[in-house]
Design an enzyme around this catalytic site. Sequence first.
Site, PDB file in Angstrom:
ATOM      1  N   GLN A   1       0.847  -1.191   0.000  1.00 38.32           N
ATOM      2  CA  GLN A   1       0.000   0.000   0.000  1.00 38.32           C
ATOM      3  C   GLN A   1       0.882   1.240   0.000  1.00 38.32           C
ATOM      4  OE1 GLN A   1      -2.446  -1.817   3.444  1.00 38.32           O
ATOM      5  NE2 GLN A   1      -3.638  -0.055   2.792  1.00 38.32           N
TER       6      GLN A   1
ATOM      7  N   SER B   1      -0.264   6.323   3.271  1.00 36.60           N
ATOM      8  CA  SER B   1       0.081   7.344   4.260  1.00 36.60           C
ATOM      9  C   SER B   1       1.256   8.211   3.815  1.00 36.60           C
ATOM     10  CB  SER B   1       0.423   6.687   5.603  1.00 36.60           C
ATOM     11  OG  SER B   1      -0.688   6.016   6.131  1.00 36.60           O
TER      12      SER B   1
ATOM     13  N   GLU C   1      -8.776  -4.259   5.020  1.00 34.14           N
ATOM     14  CA  GLU C   1      -7.742  -4.324   6.048  1.00 34.14           C
ATOM     15  C   GLU C   1      -8.346  -4.456   7.436  1.00 34.14           C
ATOM     16  OE1 GLU C   1      -3.684  -1.954   7.395  1.00 34.14           O
ATOM     17  OE2 GLU C   1      -5.143  -0.920   6.155  1.00 34.14           O
TER      18      GLU C   1
ATOM     19  N   SER D   1      -6.024   4.916  12.737  1.00 34.95           N
ATOM     20  CA  SER D   1      -5.710   4.962  14.158  1.00 34.95           C
ATOM     21  C   SER D   1      -6.922   4.593  15.003  1.00 34.95           C
ATOM     22  CB  SER D   1      -5.215   6.361  14.546  1.00 34.95           C
ATOM     23  OG  SER D   1      -6.272   7.297  14.427  1.00 34.95           O
TER      24      SER D   1
ATOM     25  N   GLU E   1      -8.265   6.383  17.175  1.00 34.92           N
ATOM     26  CA  GLU E   1      -9.156   7.535  17.221  1.00 34.92           C
ATOM     27  C   GLU E   1     -10.073   7.570  15.997  1.00 34.92           C
ATOM     28  OE1 GLU E   1      -5.869   8.007  19.900  1.00 34.92           O
ATOM     29  OE2 GLU E   1      -5.897   7.583  17.753  1.00 34.92           O
TER      30      GLU E   1
END
Length: 417
Positions: A147, A150, A265, A385, A387
């Site tokens: 991937q 990010s 994922e 994440s 969060e």
Amino acid sequence: MTAAPARVDGTPDGLAEFARQARRWLAGHARPRQDQDEAARSVAVFHDLPFEEEKALLGRICAWQRTKFDAGYGALTWPAEHGGAGLDPLFEEAFAEVEAEFDTPGSHELASVSVHLIAPTVRLFGTPEQQERLVRPLLRGDELACQLFSEPSAGSDLAGLATRAVRDGDEWVITGQKVWSSGAQFAGWGELIARTDPDVPKHKGLTAFLLPMDTPGVEVRPLRQMSGGSSFCEVFFDQVRVPDSLRLGGVGEGWRVALATLGFERGHSGQTSAVGGGYAQLVALARRLDRTGDPEVRRLLAEVWVHERIAQLAAQRDRETRLAGIEPGPIGSLRKLAWSQGLTLVSEAAAVILGPRLVADTGEDAFGWTEHVLGAPGYRIAGGSDEVQRTIIGERLLDLPREPRADHDVPWREIPR
């Protein structure tokens, strides 16, 4: 292809017969796993191997995947046109349970990403030519793909990424940087998300590409992790030219493609049990160090055991949901969050069992647990994440008000950075 598993139905008797067939086949291709094999399994969350040893491990994993694929066990839920058996997910999970009884090469992030994330994404969004070129090779272990999502300034806020792709005739010219790309140093392909339109809101200006990693202008730099390994990489793109024929999905549909991959994922994360340590390794450690009589050790071991059993029940519920024709949807975020919390719980238990031995190599063959403790926090970030998962759970499962976003309808170019 060698003899494929005989067709059976999805009834309990059919699944039992399938498991018997799989066990006979596995017995002819692998050594039965012993109790001491599981207790001695590496508890590292991320690999800590020299380059050549990690490459050799990937080679063994891919060779095993080819053996399974050619026997009809490597793509059980996939349709026949991709080399699959076209069976329900229950059969895949039944095979995994039986396979765990045998000594196999193990797992690697890149192999898992290739089979469970990139292959289904290409199947979902790829052109017939792209599917022909990549799906079967990825499923068989002939190709590996990473991937390229990010970036240094776009992790949890992935839609804010800045890597640019500018169209030039029948090609796209890509410039920018990615980071935290697992196994990129070994990958032949990458699924790349780039910004193709900076004048629209950030989610709408993205496009996905399938990038050969040996394309001129691509530079891969492994990153040394605090656990000692180099599983992650940063990848730089300097005027990299990619033909439009390798665009994955429509122009401006990159966010949709990325969400699909991230969904695969998160769904797969909840099913992954062979990453890091677990109850079997912890209880073996406690017995070896004569710590099973400590009340706090016993409490933590019980918590880990309960967490693993709850995860199994959740996986069963997800299987039944899929068999009913219902997509799991945002429940994958709940599973992923619970999985990362389970890794943290194992770290807490290991720290109590080991005490000072955790931070000093005393020669008692216990220092390896540092690789779990130092690696586990990585999965609080990977795949979105904790969060981000909580936001998805709150908004899409609990129907709470959406968090306010100042950049919701603002063109990406105008967002302060």
